[in-house]
Design a protein around this motif. Structure first.
Motif, PDB file in Angstrom:
ATOM      1  N   ARG A  35      47.063  33.520  31.124  1.00  0.00           N
ATOM      2  CA  ARG A  35      45.994  32.556  30.845  1.00  0.00           C
ATOM      3  C   ARG A  35      45.186  32.268  32.104  1.00  0.00           C
ATOM      4  N   LYS A  36      45.885  32.087  33.236  1.00  0.00           N
ATOM      5  CA  LYS A  36      45.187  31.830  34.502  1.00  0.00           C
ATOM      6  C   LYS A  36      44.315  33.014  34.899  1.00  0.00           C
ATOM      7  N   LYS A  37      44.843  34.222  34.715  1.00  0.00           N
ATOM      8  CA  LYS A  37      44.090  35.426  35.055  1.00  0.00           C
ATOM      9  C   LYS A  37      42.840  35.535  34.182  1.00  0.00           C
ATOM     10  N   LYS A  38      42.990  35.307  32.874  1.00  0.00           N
ATOM     11  CA  LYS A  38      41.842  35.372  31.970  1.00  0.00           C
ATOM     12  C   LYS A  38      40.812  34.303  32.311  1.00  0.00           C
ATOM     13  N   LEU A  39      41.267  33.120  32.667  1.00  0.00           N
ATOM     14  CA  LEU A  39      40.350  32.048  33.046  1.00  0.00           C
ATOM     15  C   LEU A  39      39.585  32.415  34.311  1.00  0.00           C
ATOM     16  N   LYS A  43      35.590  32.908  34.634  1.00  0.00           N
ATOM     17  CA  LYS A  43      34.783  32.174  35.610  1.00  0.00           C
ATOM     18  C   LYS A  43      33.962  33.132  36.467  1.00  0.00           C
ATOM     19  N   ASN A  44      34.579  34.237  36.895  1.00  0.00           N
ATOM     20  CA  ASN A  44      33.847  35.227  37.701  1.00  0.00           C
ATOM     21  C   ASN A  44      32.706  35.846  36.912  1.00  0.00           C
ATOM     22  N   ARG A  45      32.967  36.182  35.653  1.00  0.00           N
ATOM     23  CA  ARG A  45      31.938  36.771  34.792  1.00  0.00           C
ATOM     24  C   ARG A  45      30.787  35.784  34.585  1.00  0.00           C
ATOM     25  N   ASN A  46      31.116  34.522  34.312  1.00  0.00           N
ATOM     26  CA  ASN A  46      30.086  33.511  34.113  1.00  0.00           C
ATOM     27  C   ASN A  46      29.286  33.271  35.389  1.00  0.00           C
ATOM     28  N   HIS A  47      29.968  33.285  36.536  1.00  0.00           N
ATOM     29  CA  HIS A  47      29.277  33.095  37.810  1.00  0.00           C
ATOM     30  C   HIS A  47      28.296  34.234  38.057  1.00  0.00           C
ATOM     31  N   LYS A  48      28.728  35.453  37.776  1.00  0.00           N
ATOM     32  CA  LYS A  48      27.860  36.611  37.968  1.00  0.00           C
ATOM     33  C   LYS A  48      26.632  36.512  37.055  1.00  0.00           C
TER      34      LYS A  48
END
Length: 110
Positions: A35-39, A43-48
């Motif tokens: 779950r932490k990895k997916k989160l 977050k990285n995808r949304n930031h990009k």
């Protein structure tokens, strides 16, 4: 008084129960890590995506219609994948880097 066989059986059952609990704990820990990895990936995808939106705004094409923007991005992707156009992409890179430096300098002055 219990026999050695009965004691061994009791110890075996206790060990099996302990192993079952350990397995459940391990499964729980792995689920939590996933779950932490997916989160973090989300977050990285949304930031990009957010940063790409900022670049589109800096380029002055924020108000362009989606069809034209997508067509332009597809043409860009085709150009980037063509080794014969490396001079063009190198020029784009220089102009983009200069614009980002200018933007950062302006941002820091505020």
């Amino acid at each position: 008084m219990t026999s050695q066989a009965e004691n061994a059986k009791i110890r075996r059952l206790a060990a099996l129960e302990s192993a079952r609990r350990a397995k459940e704990t391990l499964i729980s820990i792995r689920k939590k890590q996933n779950r932490k990895k997916k989160l973090a990936e989300s977050k990285n995808r949304n930031h990009k995506r957010f940063m790409l939106g900022s670049l589109i705004e800096m380029a002055g094409i924020l108000e362009i219609d989606e069809d034209t923007l997508l067509g332009g991005l597809m043409a860009l992707a085709k150009t980037l994948n063509d080794p014969a156009k490396s001079a063009t992409t190198a020029l784009w890179k220089q102009h983009g880097a200069a614009m980002l430096v200018q933007h950062e300098a302006t941002r820091l002055k505020k």
